[in-house]
Design an enzyme around this catalytic site. Structure first.
Site, mmCIF file in Angstrom:
data_model
loop_
_atom_site.group_PDB
_atom_site.id
_atom_site.type_symbol
_atom_site.label_atom_id
_atom_site.label_comp_id
_atom_site.label_asym_id
_atom_site.label_seq_id
_atom_site.Cartn_x
_atom_site.Cartn_y
_atom_site.Cartn_z
ATOM 1 C CB CYS A 115 31.731 120.276 29.047
ATOM 2 S SG CYS A 115 32.102 118.525 29.057
ATOM 3 C CG HIS A 254 35.459 122.198 29.248
ATOM 4 N ND1 HIS A 254 35.268 121.681 30.505
ATOM 5 C CD2 HIS A 254 35.320 121.160 28.388
ATOM 6 C CE1 HIS A 254 35.028 120.391 30.404
ATOM 7 N NE2 HIS A 254 35.056 120.048 29.131
ATOM 8 C CG ASN A 284 36.354 116.774 30.606
ATOM 9 O OD1 ASN A 284 35.616 117.466 31.302
ATOM 10 N ND2 ASN A 284 36.175 116.600 29.316
HETATM 11 O O1 UT7 Z 1 34.443 117.676 27.625
HETATM 12 C C1 UT7 Z 1 33.748 117.675 26.410
HETATM 13 C C2 UT7 Z 1 34.640 118.044 25.348
HETATM 14 N N1 UT7 Z 1 35.572 116.969 25.084
HETATM 15 C C3 UT7 Z 1 36.653 117.250 24.410
HETATM 16 O O2 UT7 Z 1 36.882 118.394 24.106
HETATM 17 C C4 UT7 Z 1 37.551 116.129 23.958
HETATM 18 C C5 UT7 Z 1 37.979 116.372 22.537
HETATM 19 N N2 UT7 Z 1 38.805 115.341 21.952
HETATM 20 C C6 UT7 Z 1 40.048 115.058 22.403
HETATM 21 O O3 UT7 Z 1 40.481 115.597 23.402
HETATM 22 C C7 UT7 Z 1 40.899 114.101 21.601
HETATM 23 O O4 UT7 Z 1 40.285 113.847 20.361
HETATM 24 C C8 UT7 Z 1 41.174 112.758 22.321
HETATM 25 C C9 UT7 Z 1 42.091 112.990 23.497
HETATM 26 C C10 UT7 Z 1 39.872 112.145 22.794
HETATM 27 C C11 UT7 Z 1 41.864 111.792 21.369
HETATM 28 O O5 UT7 Z 1 43.042 112.382 20.850
HETATM 29 P P1 UT7 Z 1 43.386 112.254 19.277
HETATM 30 O O6 UT7 Z 1 44.689 112.858 19.072
HETATM 31 O O7 UT7 Z 1 42.197 112.831 18.561
HETATM 32 O O8 UT7 Z 1 43.509 110.690 19.133
HETATM 33 P P2 UT7 Z 1 42.711 109.716 18.156
HETATM 34 O O9 UT7 Z 1 41.278 109.636 18.511
HETATM 35 O O10 UT7 Z 1 43.057 110.100 16.763
HETATM 36 O O11 UT7 Z 1 43.391 108.343 18.457
HETATM 37 C C12 UT7 Z 1 44.662 108.036 17.970
HETATM 38 C C13 UT7 Z 1 45.030 106.641 18.365
HETATM 39 C C14 UT7 Z 1 44.014 105.586 18.002
HETATM 40 O O12 UT7 Z 1 44.728 104.464 17.557
HETATM 41 P P3 UT7 Z 1 44.828 104.121 15.987
HETATM 42 O O13 UT7 Z 1 43.421 103.907 15.555
HETATM 43 O O14 UT7 Z 1 45.451 105.349 15.373
HETATM 44 O O15 UT7 Z 1 45.683 102.923 15.972
HETATM 45 C C15 UT7 Z 1 43.340 105.254 19.312
HETATM 46 O O16 UT7 Z 1 42.898 103.929 19.355
HETATM 47 O O17 UT7 Z 1 45.194 106.567 19.792
HETATM 48 C C16 UT7 Z 1 44.470 105.440 20.286
HETATM 49 N N3 UT7 Z 1 44.027 105.719 21.631
HETATM 50 C C17 UT7 Z 1 44.774 105.458 22.718
HETATM 51 N N4 UT7 Z 1 45.991 104.922 22.856
HETATM 52 C C18 UT7 Z 1 46.471 104.788 24.101
HETATM 53 C C19 UT7 Z 1 42.863 106.289 22.043
HETATM 54 N N5 UT7 Z 1 42.838 106.390 23.377
HETATM 55 C C20 UT7 Z 1 44.023 105.875 23.806
HETATM 56 C C21 UT7 Z 1 44.584 105.719 25.092
HETATM 57 N N6 UT7 Z 1 45.799 105.165 25.192
HETATM 58 N N7 UT7 Z 1 43.933 106.079 26.221
#
Ligand code: UT7
Length: 327
Positions: A115, A254, A284
């Site tokens: 990225c 980004h 993204n």
């Molecule tokens: O481009 C390179 C750089 N990339 C980035 O900067 C991305 C950085 N990371 C992020 O943007 C975030 O961490 C994410 C958007 C990827 C995830 O957000 P989060 O608030 O960190 O969510 P999480 O990983 O803590 O997930 C929370 C819950 C999980 O369920 P449980 O385990 O708490 O029951 C996931 O399974 O959300 C669930 N989950 C979803 N639910 C519905 C993960 N993806 C989804 C989804 N729809 N698409």
């Protein structure tokens, strides 16, 4: 910095016509518009046609950048492409774009900085122009994530998308790239990667069966680092240029997650109208997010020639960096 000043002479972007909305994703996997919007800010993204490759998207953006620069394609003497979803593992997607532009003979190569690809490419092109090695460099950032996403994995498939942004850099009377800084930390490479397909884990039936040819990300770790590393890079370029953040007319970060951008906005107490956000419409697109946002903002006249713009990115590697551009 060198013998010659370097400016961004022209900007161009291309996003595929097909829109994939969160509502459509709801029918494909266990996700919801509410989750995606509240956690990321993304509402829809663009998906390339099956036969469109990353080099096709890149060549379309490149043609626009060349026209906007007011030069002929034949005036280019180097092509650099930043991509992690190129046409092939090798040869370079830059060579494929060179062919599509009919520029046989001039050097063309890819850089792999995920990225942060636009900022790595900008830094490199600036140095090559400043030294007098090249006169007009085409930098193309292009991604076609849709070809290699695991649509069963809701953790990443809702985030990444397709698109391309390009710039032409050339000699100029005044300096257009006032500062740039690059960083990397390879000890974090396993937090955001495509594990399979390289020499570490060559393609095999077992590898494909275990899904290791797909992008994998530890979202929380990447998030934490992105929020602190982009400001580190921005501080570095502000100090290089002897500028305060208030002196920047616009900031383009980004486009990975609206919450990451908001955290940085709060940290610097930036007025929201100075910060360009288009991830709600494009998701993204990795290396392409910043050049797409710059070209689109110029087109809509939100950003104008002469404006001072800070850009910063963070991505796989980990890599991160920032630059200050006089548009
Ligand atoms: O481009 C390179 C750089 N990339 C980035 O900067 C991305 C950085 N990371 C992020 O943007 C975030 O961490 C994410 C958007 C990827 C995830 O957000 P989060 O608030 O960190 O969510 P999480 O990983 O803590 O997930 C929370 C819950 C999980 O369920 P449980 O385990 O708490 O029951 C996931 O399974 O959300 C669930 N989950 C979803 N639910 C519905 C993960 N993806 C989804 C989804 N729809 N698409």
């Amino acid at each position: 910095m060198g013998i010659y000043n370097c400016s961004l002479l022209g900007y161009g972007y291309y996003v595929p016509e097909t829109i994939l909305t969160n509502a459509q994703l709801e029918t494909m996997m266990d996700t919801s518009d509410e989750w995606i919007v509240s956690r990321t800010g993304i509402k829809e993204r663009r998906i390339a046609a099956r036969e469109q490759t990353a080099s096709d998207l890149g060549a379309l953006a490149a043609r626009k950048a060349i026209a906007a620069a007011g030069i002929q394609a034949a005036d280019l003497d180097l092509i650099i492409t930043a991509t992690i979803t190129g046409d092939y593992i090798w040869p370079a997607t830059a060579c494929r774009i060179q062919d599509k532009l009919g520029l046989h003979g001039i050097p063309a190569f890819d850089i792999s900085a995920a990225c942060t690809g636009f900022i790595y490419g900008l830094n490199m092109a600036r140095g090559l122009i400043a030294s007098g090695s090249y006169k007009n460099i085409l930098l193309v950032c292009t991604e076609k994530f849709s070809a290699g996403l695991n649509w069963q994995d809701r953790n990443v498939s809702v985030l990444f998308a397709d698109g391309a942004g390009a710039v032409v850099l050339g000699r100029s009377a005044d300096e257009g790239v006032l500062a740039s800084a690059l960083f990397a930390d390879g000890s974090k490479s396993d937090l955001l990667l495509q594990p399979g397909g390289g020499s570490c884990k060559p393609i095999s039936a077992e590898l494909v069966a275990s899904g290791q040819h797909y992008l994998q990300m530890n979202g929380k770790e990447v998030y934490m680092h992105a929020v602190s590393k982009m400001p580190q890079a921005l501080d570095a370029v502000l100090s290089q240029a002897g500028l305060a953040v208030e002196q920047l007319d616009h900031l383009v970060f980004h486009q990975a997650n609206l919450r990451i951008i908001q955290a940085i906005v709060q940290r610097y107490r930036l007025p929201a109208d100075k910060v360009v956000v288009n991830l709600d419409r494009y998701g993204n697109t990795s290396a392409a997010t910043i050049p797409i946002a710059l070209a689109e903002s110029l087109e809509s006249r939100r950003i104008k020639r002469g404006d001072l713009v800070g850009v910063a990115a963070f991505g796989g590697g980990f890599t991160w960096g920032a630059a200050i551009i006089r548009i």
